[in-house]
Design a protein around this motif. Structure first.
Motif, mmCIF file in Angstrom:
data_model
loop_
_atom_site.group_PDB
_atom_site.id
_atom_site.type_symbol
_atom_site.label_atom_id
_atom_site.label_comp_id
_atom_site.label_asym_id
_atom_site.label_seq_id
_atom_site.Cartn_x
_atom_site.Cartn_y
_atom_site.Cartn_z
ATOM 1 N N LYS A 91 0.817 -1.220 0.000
ATOM 2 C CA LYS A 91 0.000 0.000 0.000
ATOM 3 C C LYS A 91 0.853 1.274 0.000
ATOM 4 O O LYS A 91 0.407 2.316 -0.458
ATOM 5 C CB LYS A 91 -0.936 -0.002 1.202
ATOM 6 N N ASN A 92 2.052 1.184 0.560
ATOM 7 C CA ASN A 92 2.949 2.340 0.615
ATOM 8 C C ASN A 92 4.353 1.920 0.199
ATOM 9 O O ASN A 92 4.836 0.861 0.604
ATOM 10 C CB ASN A 92 3.002 2.916 2.028
ATOM 11 N N ILE A 93 4.993 2.741 -0.622
ATOM 12 C CA ILE A 93 6.338 2.448 -1.115
ATOM 13 C C ILE A 93 7.229 3.649 -0.820
ATOM 14 O O ILE A 93 6.902 4.777 -1.206
ATOM 15 C CB ILE A 93 6.331 2.155 -2.628
ATOM 16 N N LEU A 94 8.349 3.411 -0.139
ATOM 17 C CA LEU A 94 9.270 4.478 0.240
ATOM 18 C C LEU A 94 10.570 4.312 -0.534
ATOM 19 O O LEU A 94 11.215 3.277 -0.447
ATOM 20 C CB LEU A 94 9.564 4.432 1.740
ATOM 21 N N PHE A 95 10.944 5.326 -1.274
ATOM 22 C CA PHE A 95 12.204 5.309 -2.022
ATOM 23 C C PHE A 95 13.186 6.268 -1.368
ATOM 24 O O PHE A 95 12.837 7.407 -1.066
ATOM 25 C CB PHE A 95 11.991 5.734 -3.478
ATOM 26 N N SER A 96 14.423 5.813 -1.183
ATOM 27 C CA SER A 96 15.434 6.684 -0.570
ATOM 28 C C SER A 96 16.058 7.628 -1.584
ATOM 29 O O SER A 96 16.365 8.773 -1.274
ATOM 30 C CB SER A 96 16.522 5.848 0.100
ATOM 31 N N HIS A 97 16.272 7.148 -2.827
ATOM 32 C CA HIS A 97 16.868 7.997 -3.849
ATOM 33 C C HIS A 97 16.748 7.323 -5.210
ATOM 34 O O HIS A 97 16.171 6.241 -5.326
ATOM 35 C CB HIS A 97 18.323 8.334 -3.513
ATOM 36 N N GLY A 98 17.271 7.980 -6.230
ATOM 37 C CA GLY A 98 16.986 7.570 -7.590
ATOM 38 C C GLY A 98 17.997 6.695 -8.283
ATOM 39 O O GLY A 98 17.840 6.406 -9.469
ATOM 40 N N HIS A 99 19.067 6.267 -7.603
ATOM 41 C CA HIS A 99 19.990 5.331 -8.251
ATOM 42 C C HIS A 99 19.252 4.047 -8.607
ATOM 43 O O HIS A 99 18.342 3.619 -7.901
ATOM 44 C CB HIS A 99 21.179 5.022 -7.337
ATOM 45 N N GLU A 100 19.685 3.414 -9.692
ATOM 46 C CA GLU A 100 18.895 2.327 -10.253
ATOM 47 C C GLU A 100 18.777 1.113 -9.332
ATOM 48 O O GLU A 100 17.830 0.338 -9.429
ATOM 49 C CB GLU A 100 19.482 1.892 -11.603
ATOM 50 N N ASP A 101 19.722 0.944 -8.413
ATOM 51 C CA ASP A 101 19.588 -0.166 -7.467
ATOM 52 C C ASP A 101 18.565 0.141 -6.372
ATOM 53 O O ASP A 101 18.290 -0.695 -5.509
ATOM 54 C CB ASP A 101 20.944 -0.546 -6.855
ATOM 55 N N HIS A 102 17.986 1.338 -6.406
ATOM 56 C CA HIS A 102 16.932 1.724 -5.469
ATOM 57 C C HIS A 102 15.649 2.128 -6.201
ATOM 58 O O HIS A 102 14.588 2.220 -5.579
ATOM 59 C CB HIS A 102 17.397 2.896 -4.598
ATOM 60 N N LEU A 103 15.747 2.417 -7.475
ATOM 61 C CA LEU A 103 14.593 2.871 -8.260
ATOM 62 C C LEU A 103 14.719 2.229 -9.645
ATOM 63 O O LEU A 103 15.157 2.860 -10.599
ATOM 64 C CB LEU A 103 14.590 4.400 -8.368
#
Length: 482
Positions: free
Chosen positions: A20-32
């Motif tokens: 239901k909720n997704i938290l992304f720390s930053h935009g590097h491809e191993d995180h996004l």
């Protein structure tokens, strides 16, 4: 570009359908990662740290996510009556704090383990001030990127230096643990392996997570009450505590799963090491492309710096070896090619045409060379190390939006970011004042010791205990000699 592979693989992804909720720390491809994003429900609420650069929200909307919030640092966002989240932004990365029924989870991610000690202390003190008692502290654990592992210099022992570098990251996590004093400390990333034959050694030099507790008690606090948990896919926490139920425990040998890499990724290893050679005509086209790009990118550095950038590029997928020799003459770069590298080269960059083409063609494309381990850099001149000339030459071959371009494009957004996040505003101003006379000059980065120092010297400079480590063994301390 398939240079990294997730390891170990997840054991159950069925839960993703109910997120239901997704938290992304930053935009590097191993995180996004776009392919992974496609596995998530589009009606989930997305939280991403508000940054002074624009673009991520648009990207997520184009992916099909309808509820995207750019979270302002230190502001609390309520997910339910029992759960709230906060972000603490730092550069392109962020720390995520989750509060649930009186419990506090702090996820440092990649944000702090590789940055300057003074900056780290500033952020840790602010976190400690706002969240005095932390139940769970998660952190990134390992390095990501070509430096120093694939920078080569006469006398450098790549494996020994790489191990010290991994210890350095582990040591930094221990400092965060000591400062924040959580109930539980959990090292959890980076969980990736490299499959290229000439990079697989990097999989085996990572500091074993299983040694964290012993290391912390030996060098930081022998009487600590902190619990250290090593999580593997399938493990979980709940109100009753930590549940180590991963099926991977039955597969371990001496505390390691690396022996499974060849089996799990057998086909991917074949693909990663298959060379699709290009012909001379394709190489000539790429050479022209490089020439156009680098003469646009030369604005990043002063002419005095560019004049020192005498380097060569060798394409590993050109069947007959051919060196592209780059020189800065009469205010522009020229490229000459030869079967033998010119004798006055200060460094050589080895990569392949596909990666290099991507690097100069796409915004943030340089990540495939730097974070993706897509290059090897052979340095021949010690002064080039002192000048950080490898940073200059690699940067000339990578396409990144500059801070100035982003600020000019979205000035109000940038102003809003620094007003809402005064810590970063103060830090940016301090850095601007400190480096005001160094703009476009050689990169201000004291890092050459990672290349031309011995193992003993590195430990003394970085204030690290000197010891050797292997999976499944206790720490074996060595004596530091002069």
């Amino acid at each position: 570009m398939n240079q990294w592979q997730l390891f170990p693989k997840p054991v159950d992804i069925a839960m993703l359908r109910n997120v239901k909720n997704i938290l992304f720390s930053h935009g590097h491809e191993d995180h996004l990662h776009s392919e992974s994003l496609g596995m998530l429900p589009m009606d989930a609420r997305i939280y991403f740290p508000f940054q002074w650069r624009k673009g991520v929200k648009t990207f997520l909307k184009e992916m099909g996510f309808n509820h995207v919030t750019e979270a302002v640092s230190f502001k609390s966002y309520h997910l339910s009556k029992d759960t709230s989240i906060s972000f603490v932004g730092f550069a392109l990365e962020s720390v995520i704090i989750i509060e649930h029924k009186g419990k506090v989870i702090v996820n440092i991610n990649d944000a702090l383990n590789s940055h300057h000690e003074n900056v780290v202390k500033m952020f840790l003190s602010e976190i400690k001030k706002r969240w005095e008692h932390i139940d769970y502290l998660f952190s990134g654990w390992s390095g990501a990127g070509y430096f120093p592992n694939t920078v080569h210099f006469k006398g450098k022992d790549d494996i020994e230096v790489a191990k010290i570098r991994e210890q350095y990251f582990a040591n930094n996590f221990c400092k965060s643990i000591q400062y924040l004093q959580p109930d539980y400390a959990i090292p959890f990333a980076s969980g990736f392996v490299l499959l290229a034959n000439d990079k697989q050694w990097i999989n085996d030099i990572k500091f074993p997570r299983e040694l964290l507790e012993e290391y912390y008690k030996k060098y930081f606090d022998a009487n600590t009450k902190i619990k250290f948990c090593i999580m593997n896919p399938g493990d979980y926490f709940n109100d009753e505590g930590f549940h180590a139920v991963s099926p991977y425990y039955n597969e371990m040998k001496n505390g390691s799963l690396n022996h499974l890499i060849e089996t799990i990724y057998s086909e991917e290893i074949k693909e990663a090491n298959k060379i699709s050679f290009i012909n001379r005509m394709e190489a000539d086209i790429l050479q022209e492309k490089i020439l156009i790009f680098i003469n646009q990118n030369k604005k990043l550095f002063d002419s005095s710096v560019l004049a020192e950038a005498k380097f060569a590029v060798l394409l590993k997928d050109l069947e007959t070896p051919l060196y592209f020799n780059l020189d800065y003459e009469n205010n522009k770069f020229i490229i000459s090619n030869s079967k033998e590298m010119k004798a006055d080269r200060k460094l050589l960059i080895r990569t392949d045409s596909k990666l290099l083409s991507h690097s100069i063609s796409h915004d943030w494309g340089g990540d495939v060379l730097t974070i993706g381990y897509g290059i090897d850099v052979d340095v021949f001149d010690e002064k080039a190390l002192e000048q950080n000339l490898d940073i200059v030459c690699v940067r000339l071959l990578t396409k990144y939006p500059t801070a100035k371009e982003s600020l000019n494009k979205h000035p109000l957004r940038a102003m809003g970011y620094f007003l809402r996040h005064p810590m970063m505003g103060k830090l940016a101003l301090k850095q601007k004042m400190k480096l005001r006379n160094e703009v476009n000059k050689f990169p201000y980065n004291e890092r050459d010791h990672w290349i031309n120092f011995t193992k003993c010297e590195l430990c003394m400079v970085c204030n690290l205990p000197l010891f050797s480590f292997e999976f499944g063994e206790s720490l074996k301390e060595l004596e530091i000699t002069n």
